[in-house]
Design an enzyme around this catalytic site. Sequence first.
Site, PDB file in Angstrom:
ATOM      1  CG  ASN A  97      -1.905  -1.144   1.195  1.00  0.00           C
ATOM      2  OD1 ASN A  97      -2.527  -1.393   0.175  1.00  0.00           O
ATOM      3  ND2 ASN A  97      -2.048  -1.856   2.302  1.00  0.00           N
ATOM      4  CG  HIS A 110       4.620  -2.189   5.047  1.00  0.00           C
ATOM      5  ND1 HIS A 110       4.532  -0.841   5.295  1.00  0.00           N
ATOM      6  CD2 HIS A 110       3.342  -2.646   5.003  1.00  0.00           C
ATOM      7  CE1 HIS A 110       3.261  -0.493   5.398  1.00  0.00           C
ATOM      8  NE2 HIS A 110       2.518  -1.575   5.224  1.00  0.00           N
TER       9      HIS A 110
HETATM   10  P1  5GP Z   1      -0.536  -1.055   5.721  1.00  0.00           P
HETATM   11  O1  5GP Z   1      -2.005  -0.781   5.854  1.00  0.00           O
HETATM   12  O2  5GP Z   1       0.298   0.114   6.144  1.00  0.00           O
HETATM   13  O3  5GP Z   1      -0.177  -1.579   4.365  1.00  0.00           O
HETATM   14  O4  5GP Z   1      -0.233  -2.251   6.681  1.00  0.00           O
HETATM   15  C1  5GP Z   1       0.301  -2.117   7.971  1.00  0.00           C
HETATM   16  C2  5GP Z   1       0.254  -3.474   8.618  1.00  0.00           C
HETATM   17  O5  5GP Z   1       1.064  -3.419   9.766  1.00  0.00           O
HETATM   18  C3  5GP Z   1      -1.141  -3.912   9.054  1.00  0.00           C
HETATM   19  O6  5GP Z   1      -1.470  -5.136   8.423  1.00  0.00           O
HETATM   20  C4  5GP Z   1      -1.018  -4.040  10.580  1.00  0.00           C
HETATM   21  O7  5GP Z   1      -1.735  -5.132  11.101  1.00  0.00           O
HETATM   22  C5  5GP Z   1       0.484  -4.199  10.774  1.00  0.00           C
HETATM   23  N1  5GP Z   1       0.978  -3.676  12.031  1.00  0.00           N
HETATM   24  C6  5GP Z   1       0.701  -2.461  12.580  1.00  0.00           C
HETATM   25  N2  5GP Z   1       1.376  -2.299  13.741  1.00  0.00           N
HETATM   26  C7  5GP Z   1       2.108  -3.433  13.901  1.00  0.00           C
HETATM   27  C8  5GP Z   1       3.026  -3.866  14.917  1.00  0.00           C
HETATM   28  O8  5GP Z   1       3.299  -3.173  15.894  1.00  0.00           O
HETATM   29  N3  5GP Z   1       3.594  -5.091  14.753  1.00  0.00           N
HETATM   30  C9  5GP Z   1       3.313  -5.883  13.675  1.00  0.00           C
HETATM   31  N4  5GP Z   1       3.930  -7.069  13.611  1.00  0.00           N
HETATM   32  N5  5GP Z   1       2.454  -5.511  12.703  1.00  0.00           N
HETATM   33  C10 5GP Z   1       1.865  -4.297  12.819  1.00  0.00           C
END
Ligand code: 5GP
Length: 124
Positions: A97, A110
Site C-alpha cells: 500500500n 513494506h
Molecule cells: P498497511 O495498511 O500500512 O499496508 O499495513 C500495515 C500493517 O502493519 C497492518 O497489516 C497491521 O496489522 C500491521 N501492524 C501495525 N502495527 C504493527 C506492529 O506493531 N507489529 C506488527 N507485527 N504488525 C503491525
Amino acid sequence: MQIDGKAPYDSQNVFARILRGEVPCNKVFENEWVMAFHDIAPKAPVHVLIIPRQAYVSFMDFHTKASPDEIVGVMRSVGEVARHMGLEKNGYRLITNAGPDSGQEVPHFHIHLLGGKPLPLFPV
Ligand code: 5GP
C-alpha cells in the site's frame, strides 16, 4: 490517519522502532537488506511483512531513492522470504500500500506476503 507516501520519513513509526529493537516482533527472516516478521493482525494463515532496513516512506519513496543494488537486494529477499515460509509450491500474494488511496497505515515501505490457503479474489 491518511499516510502521504512521499512525506518526510517519520523515524518514530512503529516499523522503524521494530528495526531498532524498541518494539518486539515475531521475526521470521532477516538479511542485509530486509527484516520480515508476522503481521500483528494476520489476514491469512501466513501474513508476513517484509521491510527494507533503510528508511523509505512507501514504494514511491523506495523506487525513486533506492540504489539499483538495494532494489535488487530487497526484491530478491522478498522471494527468499516466500520460499523460507514454504509458499513456493502453492503460491502467494504480494501487496504494498502506498499513499492515501491505498489505505497505507504505517509510513515505512513494506510488502505484505500472504498465503497458506486459497486467497479470495481482490476486493477491487
Ligand atoms: P498497511 O495498511 O500500512 O499496508 O499495513 C500495515 C500493517 O502493519 C497492518 O497489516 C497491521 O496489522 C500491521 N501492524 C501495525 N502495527 C504493527 C506492529 O506493531 N507489529 C506488527 N507485527 N504488525 C503491525
